[in-house]
Structure formats: structure tokens, C-alpha cells
Design a protein around this motif. Structure first.
Motif, PDB file in Angstrom:
ATOM      1  N   THR A 219     -89.446   6.551  54.794  1.00 37.88           N
ATOM      2  CA  THR A 219     -89.613   5.244  55.442  1.00 37.88           C
ATOM      3  C   THR A 219     -90.836   5.260  56.351  1.00 37.88           C
ATOM      4  O   THR A 219     -91.623   4.306  56.361  1.00 37.88           O
ATOM      5  CB  THR A 219     -88.357   4.858  56.248  1.00 37.88           C
ATOM      6  OG1 THR A 219     -87.232   4.841  55.362  1.00 37.88           O
ATOM      7  CG2 THR A 219     -88.511   3.497  56.902  1.00 37.88           C
ATOM      8  N   ARG A 220     -91.023   6.345  57.089  1.00 48.07           N
ATOM      9  CA  ARG A 220     -92.211   6.439  57.957  1.00 48.07           C
ATOM     10  C   ARG A 220     -93.488   6.453  57.121  1.00 48.07           C
ATOM     11  O   ARG A 220     -94.484   5.847  57.508  1.00 48.07           O
ATOM     12  CB  ARG A 220     -92.128   7.668  58.859  1.00 48.07           C
ATOM     13  CG  ARG A 220     -91.141   7.496  59.988  1.00 48.07           C
ATOM     14  CD  ARG A 220     -91.293   8.549  61.057  1.00 48.07           C
ATOM     15  NE  ARG A 220     -90.821   9.844  60.663  1.00 48.07           N
ATOM     16  CZ  ARG A 220     -89.578  10.290  60.837  1.00 48.07           C
ATOM     17  NH1 ARG A 220     -88.667   9.524  61.398  1.00 48.07           N
ATOM     18  NH2 ARG A 220     -89.244  11.501  60.448  1.00 48.07           N
ATOM     19  N   ARG A 221     -93.452   7.135  55.979  1.00 45.67           N
ATOM     20  CA  ARG A 221     -94.632   7.122  55.105  1.00 45.67           C
ATOM     21  C   ARG A 221     -94.922   5.713  54.610  1.00 45.67           C
ATOM     22  O   ARG A 221     -96.075   5.284  54.556  1.00 45.67           O
ATOM     23  CB  ARG A 221     -94.442   8.075  53.916  1.00 45.67           C
ATOM     24  CG  ARG A 221     -94.515   9.551  54.303  1.00 45.67           C
ATOM     25  CD  ARG A 221     -94.658  10.460  53.101  1.00 45.67           C
ATOM     26  NE  ARG A 221     -93.635  10.285  52.084  1.00 45.67           N
ATOM     27  CZ  ARG A 221     -92.486  10.958  52.032  1.00 45.67           C
ATOM     28  NH1 ARG A 221     -92.219  11.868  52.962  1.00 45.67           N
ATOM     29  NH2 ARG A 221     -91.621  10.744  51.062  1.00 45.67           N
ATOM     30  N   GLU A 222     -93.872   4.967  54.268  1.00 46.81           N
ATOM     31  CA  GLU A 222     -94.066   3.582  53.813  1.00 46.81           C
ATOM     32  C   GLU A 222     -94.627   2.701  54.926  1.00 46.81           C
ATOM     33  O   GLU A 222     -95.501   1.871  54.679  1.00 46.81           O
ATOM     34  CB  GLU A 222     -92.742   2.995  53.312  1.00 46.81           C
ATOM     35  CG  GLU A 222     -92.321   3.487  51.953  1.00 46.81           C
ATOM     36  CD  GLU A 222     -91.066   2.768  51.480  1.00 46.81           C
ATOM     37  OE1 GLU A 222     -91.059   1.523  51.456  1.00 46.81           O
ATOM     38  OE2 GLU A 222     -90.097   3.468  51.159  1.00 46.81           O
ATOM     39  N   ILE A 223     -94.098   2.863  56.134  1.00 51.02           N
ATOM     40  CA  ILE A 223     -94.600   2.094  57.275  1.00 51.02           C
ATOM     41  C   ILE A 223     -96.069   2.421  57.511  1.00 51.02           C
ATOM     42  O   ILE A 223     -96.904   1.524  57.657  1.00 51.02           O
ATOM     43  CB  ILE A 223     -93.765   2.371  58.549  1.00 51.02           C
ATOM     44  CG1 ILE A 223     -92.357   1.801  58.395  1.00 51.02           C
ATOM     45  CG2 ILE A 223     -94.456   1.804  59.793  1.00 51.02           C
ATOM     46  CD1 ILE A 223     -91.382   2.248  59.478  1.00 51.02           C
ATOM     47  N   PHE A 224     -96.387   3.695  57.528  1.00 47.95           N
ATOM     48  CA  PHE A 224     -97.774   4.117  57.754  1.00 47.95           C
ATOM     49  C   PHE A 224     -98.673   3.572  56.645  1.00 47.95           C
ATOM     50  O   PHE A 224     -99.756   3.046  56.921  1.00 47.95           O
ATOM     51  CB  PHE A 224     -97.849   5.646  57.828  1.00 47.95           C
ATOM     52  CG  PHE A 224     -99.229   6.168  58.080  1.00 47.95           C
ATOM     53  CD1 PHE A 224     -99.840   5.983  59.303  1.00 47.95           C
ATOM     54  CD2 PHE A 224     -99.922   6.833  57.077  1.00 47.95           C
ATOM     55  CE1 PHE A 224    -101.124   6.454  59.541  1.00 47.95           C
ATOM     56  CE2 PHE A 224    -101.203   7.308  57.312  1.00 47.95           C
ATOM     57  CZ  PHE A 224    -101.807   7.115  58.542  1.00 47.95           C
ATOM     58  N   HIS A 225     -98.214   3.674  55.404  1.00 46.53           N
ATOM     59  CA  HIS A 225     -98.997   3.187  54.270  1.00 46.53           C
ATOM     60  C   HIS A 225     -99.254   1.679  54.396  1.00 46.53           C
ATOM     61  O   HIS A 225    -100.373   1.207  54.154  1.00 46.53           O
ATOM     62  CB  HIS A 225     -98.275   3.508  52.958  1.00 46.53           C
ATOM     63  CG  HIS A 225     -99.055   3.194  51.738  1.00 46.53           C
ATOM     64  ND1 HIS A 225    -100.176   3.907  51.361  1.00 46.53           N
ATOM     65  CD2 HIS A 225     -98.900   2.228  50.798  1.00 46.53           C
ATOM     66  CE1 HIS A 225    -100.668   3.400  50.253  1.00 46.53           C
ATOM     67  NE2 HIS A 225     -99.909   2.371  49.891  1.00 46.53           N
ATOM     68  N   ALA A 226     -98.224   0.929  54.777  1.00 49.70           N
ATOM     69  CA  ALA A 226     -98.382  -0.516  54.953  1.00 49.70           C
ATOM     70  C   ALA A 226     -99.414  -0.821  56.031  1.00 49.70           C
ATOM     71  O   ALA A 226    -100.235  -1.735  55.887  1.00 49.70           O
ATOM     72  CB  ALA A 226     -97.042  -1.155  55.303  1.00 49.70           C
ATOM     73  N   LEU A 227     -99.401  -0.035  57.105  1.00 46.95           N
ATOM     74  CA  LEU A 227    -100.367  -0.245  58.188  1.00 46.95           C
ATOM     75  C   LEU A 227    -101.782   0.115  57.756  1.00 46.95           C
ATOM     76  O   LEU A 227    -102.740  -0.564  58.116  1.00 46.95           O
ATOM     77  CB  LEU A 227     -99.962   0.563  59.425  1.00 46.95           C
ATOM     78  CG  LEU A 227     -98.732   0.043  60.168  1.00 46.95           C
ATOM     79  CD1 LEU A 227     -98.263   1.059  61.197  1.00 46.95           C
ATOM     80  CD2 LEU A 227     -99.031  -1.293  60.816  1.00 46.95           C
TER      81      LEU A 227
END
Length: 106
Positions: free
Chosen positions: A16-24
């Protein structure tokens, strides 16, 4: 206290953190936490916790404008992990090269 690389690895260990970071990173601009949390099937509080972990690793910068908090990706700390991985990449390249040389000689 964990070192920089440990904090970064911990932050990116969670999908989930990777997805959040990727979205940012893809957004290229700061996004409000409310907009980020609308993209995930977890509570805003859960997303905020993930963002805090990313911030502690230096991967996200948080700023406030009025009542809203904005998050901006900072991919520079990933260079630490890349440097760490390059050592092992070279190690395995050398080891496999040596194995190939040995097998060719036998």
C-alpha cells in the motif's frame, strides 16, 4: 535508531505504501491527503499512517495549506537503496562470471 536505508526499506516493504508513493510520483505535484485516501479501500486514518511512514523515510514531504495537508513525493532517498543493491548486483555478476569461467575450464 534505524539508519536511512533501513527506514526506506521498511517504508517500501508495504504494497500500500508503494502504491501511495507511486501515485505521488506520477502526480508530479503535491496531492491532498483526502485525494490520496479516496484512491484506496482503507480509512483516511490508515492512509495517513502509511504516509507518515513514508515521510519518516524521507520519501514524502508534507505541507499544510489552510486545513488541508498536501503530500509531495521525494524519490531521492531511493538512491541509498540503489547504491546498496548495486553492491550485491556486482557481487552476483562477479560470482556468476567466476562460475562460468570455472565451468568452461572443466
Amino acid at each position: 535508531m534505524p539508519d536511512k536505508t533501513t527506514k526506506i526499506l521498511k517504508a517500501i516493504a508495504d504494497p500500500t505504501r508503494r502504491e501511495i508513493f507511486h501515485a505521488l510520483v506520477l502526480a508530479v505535484t503535491a496531492l491532498p491527503i483526502t485525494q490520496i485516501s479516496s484512491q484506496f479501500d482503507i480509512s483516511r486514518q490508515g492512509v495517513t499512517k502509511h504516509i507518515k511512514t513514508l515521510e519518516n523515510a524521507g520519501l514524502v514531504q508534507i505541507s499544510s495549506k489552510g486545513r488541508e495537508r498536501y503530500c509531495l513525493a521525494n524519490p531521492k532517498p531511493l538512491k541509498e537503496v540503489n547504491k546498496w543493491l548495486k553492491f550485491y548486483e556486482q557481487f552476483w555478476n562477479d560470482a556468476l562470471g567466476n562460475l562460468g569461467t570455472y565451468l568452461d575450464a572443466t
